[in-house]
Design a protein around this motif. Structure first.
Motif, PDB file in Angstrom:
ATOM      1  N   LYS A 112     -45.127  -0.320  -4.720  1.00 37.77           N
ATOM      2  CA  LYS A 112     -45.170  -1.213  -5.897  1.00 37.77           C
ATOM      3  C   LYS A 112     -46.392  -2.116  -5.874  1.00 37.77           C
ATOM      4  O   LYS A 112     -46.874  -2.541  -6.925  1.00 37.77           O
ATOM      5  CB  LYS A 112     -43.921  -2.088  -5.948  1.00 37.77           C
ATOM      6  N   ASP A 143     -37.851  -3.465  -3.916  1.00 40.38           N
ATOM      7  CA  ASP A 143     -39.300  -3.474  -3.674  1.00 40.38           C
ATOM      8  C   ASP A 143     -40.125  -4.053  -4.821  1.00 40.38           C
ATOM      9  O   ASP A 143     -41.081  -4.798  -4.584  1.00 40.38           O
ATOM     10  CB  ASP A 143     -39.786  -2.054  -3.354  1.00 40.38           C
ATOM     11  N   ASN A 256     -36.324   5.410 -10.575  1.00 38.57           N
ATOM     12  CA  ASN A 256     -36.620   4.931 -11.938  1.00 38.57           C
ATOM     13  C   ASN A 256     -37.717   5.786 -12.580  1.00 38.57           C
ATOM     14  O   ASN A 256     -38.080   5.580 -13.715  1.00 38.57           O
ATOM     15  CB  ASN A 256     -37.027   3.453 -11.903  1.00 38.57           C
TER      16      ASN A 256
HETATM   17  C1  PLP Z   1     -39.531   2.625  -1.496  1.00 36.46           C
HETATM   18  C2  PLP Z   1     -39.269   3.269  -2.809  1.00 36.46           C
HETATM   19  N1  PLP Z   1     -39.337   4.594  -2.880  1.00 36.46           N
HETATM   20  C3  PLP Z   1     -39.097   5.241  -4.049  1.00 36.46           C
HETATM   21  C4  PLP Z   1     -38.744   4.543  -5.187  1.00 36.46           C
HETATM   22  C5  PLP Z   1     -38.524   5.310  -6.450  1.00 36.46           C
HETATM   23  O1  PLP Z   1     -39.639   5.163  -7.309  1.00 36.46           O
HETATM   24  P1  PLP Z   1     -39.470   5.294  -8.859  1.00 36.46           P
HETATM   25  O2  PLP Z   1     -38.464   4.297  -9.263  1.00 36.46           O
HETATM   26  O3  PLP Z   1     -40.810   5.018  -9.411  1.00 36.46           O
HETATM   27  O4  PLP Z   1     -38.996   6.676  -9.136  1.00 36.46           O
HETATM   28  C6  PLP Z   1     -38.636   3.153  -5.136  1.00 36.46           C
HETATM   29  C7  PLP Z   1     -38.259   2.308  -6.284  1.00 36.46           C
HETATM   30  O5  PLP Z   1     -38.451   2.512  -7.384  1.00 36.46           O
HETATM   31  C8  PLP Z   1     -38.945   2.506  -3.937  1.00 36.46           C
HETATM   32  O6  PLP Z   1     -38.921   1.176  -3.868  1.00 36.46           O
END
Ligand code: PLP
Ligand SMILES: N[C@@H](CCOP(=O)(O)O)C(=O)O
Length: 462
Positions: A112, A143, A256
């Motif tokens: 992030k 995060d 997400n």
């Molecule tokens: C450490 C970590 N990995 C993977 C994800 C998943 O990413 P995304 O939500 O963009 O699919 C998240 C949170 O979104 C995360 O904080």
């Protein structure tokens, strides 16, 4: 550059307007009206550039001249100077053709930071120019919250409210947020889960009366600028491994869907990508949808990869908009059905998605097994989210010849409990976090009720 809504009913916005908002007024998410594209030469020219210079080239067309080039370049350089590795997101080779893209060298140790270090600076730039103040509301499963606080806390024109699910984030994640005692930072532990928190943030965008006209801004990946900044590392990793002259594949721990969607945008702009693998934890709606066309909600489960404990995946809407050939009404109808009953994608859009996307779901027992196995084989200590990616890359990979890049989305020190459960003694926090576990914390605990949350925001904003 203009931005349009995935539901087709909201007015088109400029870059500045899209960054300074969250959701579209019709409930959709903003996407560029037309995507810029990279020629093969433009991609080839990026090989060997610094991360900041690649970022400037990728991001510039989306800004459409609304920030002058010198200022934009400076904001980008400043954002990435906060990372502890010169490559910002370095690649680490695990075996003959499998690489980890380490996304945890930023101030809060998760991917992030890559977008939020830049978004905080862009917000500050626009708000100062306008002489305006704004309120940020964000939902986090652990995060985004700390990365947003870290990216925005120095902006005097912003008050930032972060909602996290009470007792469902790791201790390090919670403390990274709640020990920031700045006057403009407010943490709220919601007695509910991430989906509840995200739903309240979205509802607040839909009806902003509680803010008496103060602007509300999103830091979650519903904000287009998050996706834009996240595209960069796909391009940087791709050209480092030979693009445009050879294809690469990516495996992305997902929930997400903002991370992998950014990769898909880079592919649509011309980066040669063979395959995207969507890795999920036991909250496997993305996997069920892609594999079985089962686009239905299930009860959210607490897992060892808590940041991916999400059922309602915001950015899947952006992908659906693309798969449904930008038919906003069809996307709106599908998502409306999904709210109330199990839904399924139409045949043609699903087939289109399956051309590029594969998926795999990993349960908690397997996460622990993978942490041990990957360490034994490669010497790497993976965090539980990256572990889902490592296993998915092995199981869902289309071929061995295309380099596979698994995104290492967080540092294992954020998830010491899982690491210890996997049989390791623990992981030290990096020096800049020394003392985190002893610092004073400040946060409010609120029920998962929109009124209570909006009252808290209205009463505490400065
Ligand atoms: C450490 C970590 N990995 C993977 C994800 C998943 O990413 P995304 O939500 O963009 O699919 C998240 C949170 O979104 C995360 O904080
Ligand atoms: N995993 C995220 C959830 C929010 O995702 P975002 O990319 O939409 O901000 C978190 O750690 O908060």
């Amino acid at each position: 550059m203009r931005y349009i809504s995935t539901r087709g009913e909201a007015p088109a916005l400029s870059f500045e307007e899209v960054v300074l908002t969250g959701m579209a007024s019709d409930g959709g998410l903003y996407v560029p009206e037309t995507l810029p594209s990279f020629t093969r030469d433009a991609l080839a020219d990026m090989a060997g550039l610094s991360y900041a210079d690649i970022a400037f080239r990728v991001i510039k067309p989306f800004v459409g001249g609304e920030i002058d080039d010198t200022t934009l370049h400076q904001l980008i350089v400043e954002a990435y100077s906060t990372f502890s590795h010169d490559a910002v997101v370095p690649l680490r080779q695990l075996d003959a053709n499998h690489f980890l893209l380490e996304q945890f060298h930023g101030p809060t140790l998760a991917f992030k930071d890559v977008a939020l270090q830049l978004l905080g600076r862009i917000l500050d730039h626009f708000l100062k120019k306008r002489g305006e103040r704004a309120v940020i509301m964000g939902a986090t499963s652990g995060d985004t919250g700390s990365a947003a606080i870290e990216g925005c806390r120095h902006c005097d024109n912003l008050d930032i409210f972060i909602l996290h699910p009470h007792n469902r984030v790791s201790e390090v994640q919670r403390r990274q947020m709640t020990t920031v005692l700045a006057d403009n930072v407010f943490n709220v532990a919601i007695e509910g889960n991430f989906d509840d928190a995200q739903a309240m943030v979205k509802a607040s965008f839909a009806d902003q009366a509680f803010l008496d006209g103060t602007r509300l801004v999103a830091v979650n990946s519903i904000n287009w600028a998050r996706i834009m900044a996240q595209m960069v590392y796909y391009v940087a990793a791709g050209v480092a491994l030979g693009a445009p002259h050879r294809e690469v594949s990516f495996c992305v721990p997902s929930a997400n869907f903002g991370n992998v969607f950014a990769g898909y945008m880079a592919y649509k702009m011309g980066l040669p990508v063979k395959q995207f693998i969507v890795a999920t934890n036991a909250n496997d709606i993305l996997h069920r949808t892609l594999a079985d066309n089962d686009f239905s909600r299930r009860e959210l489960e607490a897992t060892l990869a808590p940041s991916m404990d999400i059922v309602v995946s915001s950015n899947f809407e952006r992908l659906l908009f693309d798969a449904y050939d930008r038919d906003g009404a069809a996307v709106a109808a599908l998502l409306e059905r999904f709210q109330h009953e199990p839904a399924a994608l139409a045949e043609a859009p699903l087939a289109k998605l399956r051309e590029k996307f594969s998926s795999h779901s990993v349960d908690d027992a397997t996460i622990l097994e993978v942490i041990r196995e990957a360490h034994r084989r490669t010497g790497e200590l993976l965090d539980p989210h990256t572990a889902t990616g490592y296993r998915a890359a092995e199981r869902a990979r289309a071929n061995a010849a295309t380099p596979m890049i698994t995104l290492a989305t967080a540092h294992p020190a954020k998830f010491a409990d899982a690491v210890i459960e996997a049989g390791f003694p623990g992981v030290e926090l990096p020096p800049h976090m020394e003392g985190l576990l002893e610092r004073e914390e400040r946060f409010a605990v609120l029920p998962a009720e929109l009124d209570a949350v909006q009252r808290f925001v209205a009463e505490n904003r400065r």
